[in-house]
Design a protein around this motif. Structure first.
Motif, mmCIF file in Angstrom:
data_model
loop_
_atom_site.group_PDB
_atom_site.id
_atom_site.type_symbol
_atom_site.label_atom_id
_atom_site.label_comp_id
_atom_site.label_asym_id
_atom_site.label_seq_id
_atom_site.Cartn_x
_atom_site.Cartn_y
_atom_site.Cartn_z
ATOM 1 N N MET A 1 -8.974 19.579 17.958
ATOM 2 C CA MET A 1 -10.016 20.233 17.164
ATOM 3 C C MET A 1 -11.273 19.376 17.079
ATOM 4 O O MET A 1 -12.398 19.888 17.180
ATOM 5 C CB MET A 1 -9.490 20.540 15.761
ATOM 6 N N ALA B 1 -9.838 24.410 12.393
ATOM 7 C CA ALA B 1 -11.056 24.514 13.200
ATOM 8 C C ALA B 1 -12.299 24.400 12.318
ATOM 9 O O ALA B 1 -13.278 23.729 12.673
ATOM 10 C CB ALA B 1 -11.056 25.834 13.970
ATOM 11 N N ARG B 2 -12.281 25.064 11.165
ATOM 12 C CA ARG B 2 -13.429 25.012 10.253
ATOM 13 C C ARG B 2 -13.731 23.585 9.818
ATOM 14 O O ARG B 2 -14.895 23.219 9.616
ATOM 15 C CB ARG B 2 -13.149 25.881 9.030
ATOM 16 N N HIS C 1 -13.740 21.116 11.498
ATOM 17 C CA HIS C 1 -14.472 20.426 12.559
ATOM 18 C C HIS C 1 -15.681 21.229 13.039
ATOM 19 O O HIS C 1 -16.132 21.077 14.175
ATOM 20 C CB HIS C 1 -13.530 20.129 13.726
ATOM 21 N N GLY C 2 -16.187 22.087 12.168
ATOM 22 C CA GLY C 2 -17.426 22.792 12.473
ATOM 23 C C GLY C 2 -17.286 23.944 13.434
ATOM 24 O O GLY C 2 -18.241 24.282 14.151
ATOM 25 N N LEU C 3 -16.111 24.577 13.455
ATOM 26 C CA LEU C 3 -15.877 25.694 14.360
ATOM 27 C C LEU C 3 -15.535 26.960 13.585
ATOM 28 O O LEU C 3 -14.840 26.905 12.575
ATOM 29 C CB LEU C 3 -14.717 25.372 15.312
ATOM 30 N N GLN D 1 -21.795 18.180 22.545
ATOM 31 C CA GLN D 1 -22.181 19.561 22.839
ATOM 32 C C GLN D 1 -22.496 19.774 24.322
ATOM 33 O O GLN D 1 -23.418 20.505 24.682
ATOM 34 C CB GLN D 1 -23.380 19.978 21.975
ATOM 35 N N ARG E 1 -19.190 27.469 17.715
ATOM 36 C CA ARG E 1 -19.776 26.568 16.731
ATOM 37 C C ARG E 1 -20.049 27.332 15.444
ATOM 38 O O ARG E 1 -20.483 28.486 15.457
ATOM 39 C CB ARG E 1 -21.066 25.942 17.248
ATOM 40 N N CYS F 1 -13.160 19.567 20.376
ATOM 41 C CA CYS F 1 -13.865 20.840 20.514
ATOM 42 C C CYS F 1 -15.095 20.877 19.614
ATOM 43 O O CYS F 1 -16.175 21.323 20.029
ATOM 44 C CB CYS F 1 -12.941 22.005 20.177
ATOM 45 N N GLY F 2 -14.943 20.400 18.378
ATOM 46 C CA GLY F 2 -16.075 20.387 17.464
ATOM 47 C C GLY F 2 -17.197 19.482 17.932
ATOM 48 O O GLY F 2 -18.377 19.767 17.693
ATOM 49 N N ARG F 3 -16.844 18.409 18.627
ATOM 50 C CA ARG F 3 -17.846 17.442 19.082
ATOM 51 C C ARG F 3 -18.502 17.859 20.392
ATOM 52 O O ARG F 3 -19.713 17.669 20.593
ATOM 53 C CB ARG F 3 -17.170 16.078 19.242
#
Length: 484
Positions: free
Chosen positions: A128, A236-237, A239-241, A105, A295, A131-133
């Motif tokens: 992805m 994306a979802r 990976h928490g986006l 983050q 996020r 980006c999520g990390r």
């Protein structure tokens, strides 16, 4: 192992819609305050020679920028350029994005343009996951990709071209063969009354207008994997986006205001924004997307709220005009693309006039529009691709100052003999001639108009040269090459 981007140059360029001030403004419109540009951390995946990031870094010396790319040749060129421009807050790494490490983050903006749909599935997943990390709580990630269904037509042309260049490895010959093939079939298809052939002819002619590097890497590349918008959102979802909105102004408009199409599509979409935008892609046969993500779990309010324009800036090249088509009481303006916009609303008309008089300087929306209706009308200028929206203004104006100072990156590009340089407005400006590049390089903040006239006079008459210097400075200021 040889990288194809080291064999054939790619036409790297700054892209104004990747700038954090644009991404942050769109996030704010959707109900999420993004990190301020002046202190942010930015990562670009597939950064090429880093010129896009270097342009950003010039405008935010306290911010940090990192670019990652596989091409040693592009990274080496970028390091040379940024060193010549004195850019110290940008790091360019030649690395595989799957090996890139950073604190979780830790990036406020992540840009991945021209990577996702041209990479194998394992790399798409890595984009992805990264980006999520790495995306910060207030961060925005922009991922561009070839979209379906529009790219089905491009795939048909691509199949033909790949067949024509099969067995040709050398880049120049490969490009030449593809151009010759596209030219032949464009002529054949254009003579037909068949709708599909007509569409292929338009696609082939569009292909012929692209630069060699883009043809070699994008159109004739090994991987070409267009995506459904809904498929990318689902990835994306995982990976928490969450999907925020698209970077395309027209799609931003569809998110902000309920259109007639929104109502008509309700039986199909159930009022779900993702389903609606996917339906729009089919209606408009969209072939490219620039999707923004944040996020997961952050509150999103996509519908227009006038108060969310507070603190944002608008830039628009608008020129008032009056002719037989303009009726009494109407305020009419020409736009940068030679379009027209008009209104009978005096407040909106006055706001547009102020924008036009200030250009290229952006104005605070709070200063030019207080009423909700006027604010909505101004935002529709952006949705109609007639204005740029930002969280902060660029340091430009119509007056270049007593001792003009041009963008250091542009001056470095001029010294290197490049035909295109970068403005403070995060745009490309084409320069013609060695004298023009030499003049730009002289604008280092130490010379007055008199000094510049003497430096450029040579054997020419000094009075004429002085007039030319002043005219050139005025033009450079309008292009955003000089700092106000």
């Amino acid at each position: 192992m040889t990288n194809v981007y080291d064999e054939q140059d790619y036409p790297y360029a700054v892209r104004h819609w990747t700038h954090p001030t644009r991404l942050g403004a769109l996030s704010q419109l959707m109900g999420r305050l993004a990190a301020p540009f002046r202190d942010c951390r930015v990562l670009e995946i597939g950064a090429g020679d880093g010129v896009n990031l270097a342009s950003m870094a010039i405008g935010a010396p306290r911010a940090q920028f990192i670019g990652v790319d596989l091409s040693e040749r592009a990274i080496a060129a970028g390091r040379e350029l940024t060193a010549a421009a004195g850019v110290s807050n940008l790091r360019l790494d030649c690395a595989d994005l799957r090996d890139f490490e950073a604190e979780p983050q830790s990036f406020d903006y992540i840009i991945a343009h021209g990577v996702y749909a041209w990479a194998p599935k394992i790399v798409q997943d890595a984009v992805m996951a990264l980006c999520g990390r790495l995306l910060s709580p207030r961060g925005v990630a922009m991922i561009s990709y070839n979209a379906l269904p529009g790219c089905r037509l491009r795939q048909a042309l691509r199949d033909l071209l790949l067949s024509a260049v099969a067995g040709i490895a050398e880049p120049e010959r490969r490009i030449a063969a593809a151009r010759a093939t596209a030219s032949f079939y464009a002529e054949q298809w254009s003579a037909s009354d068949n709708a599909f052939r007509k569409a292929l002819a338009l696609e082939a002619r569009d292909f012929l207008g692209r630069p060699d590097g883009l043809i070699f890497h994008d159109e004739l590349g090994e991987i070409y994997d267009p995506q459904l918008f809904s498929t990318v959102v689902a990835a994306a979802r995982a990976h928490g986006l969450d999907y925020l909105c698209d970077n395309d102004p027209s799609l931003v408009g569809h998110a902000l205001w309920e259109s007639e199409q929104w109502g008509q599509s309700l039986p199909l979409t159930g009022g779900d924004q993702i389903a609606y935008e996917q339906a729009l892609d089919f209606v408009e046969t969209r072939f490219f997307r620039r999707s923004l993500f944040c996020r997961a779990g952050a509150p999103l309010e996509r519908r227009f709220a006038p108060e969310r324009l507070s603190g944002l800036y608008l830039e628009a090249q608008l020129e008032p005009f009056m002719d037989a088509s303009v009726s009494e009481g109407e305020y009419a303006f020409k736009t940068a693309g030679m379009g027209e916009v008009s209104t009978r609303d005096a407040l909106f008309g006055a706001a547009m006039r102020r924008l036009g008089e200030a250009y290229p300087r952006a104005l605070a929306i709070d200063e030019i529009a207080a009423e909700p209706a006027a604010r909505s009308a101004l935002l529709r200028l952006f949705a109609g691709n007639m204005a740029r929206l930002a969280t902060e203004p660029f340091p430009v104006g119509r007056q270049p100052g007593e001792k003009p100072f041009a963008n250091p990156l542009a001056r470095a590009q001029a010294r290197l003999g490049l035909g295109s340089v970068t403005s403070y407005r995060h745009s490309q400006v084409a320069l013609e001639g060695d004298d023009t590049r030499r003049f730009l390089d002289l604008l280092d903040g130490t010379r007055t108009v008199d000094d510049l006239t003497r430096a450029m006079s040579g054997a020419a008459e000094e009075s004429r040269t002085r007039a030319q210097v002043k005219a050139a400075l005025a033009t450079f200021a309008m292009w955003g090459l000089t700092r106000a």
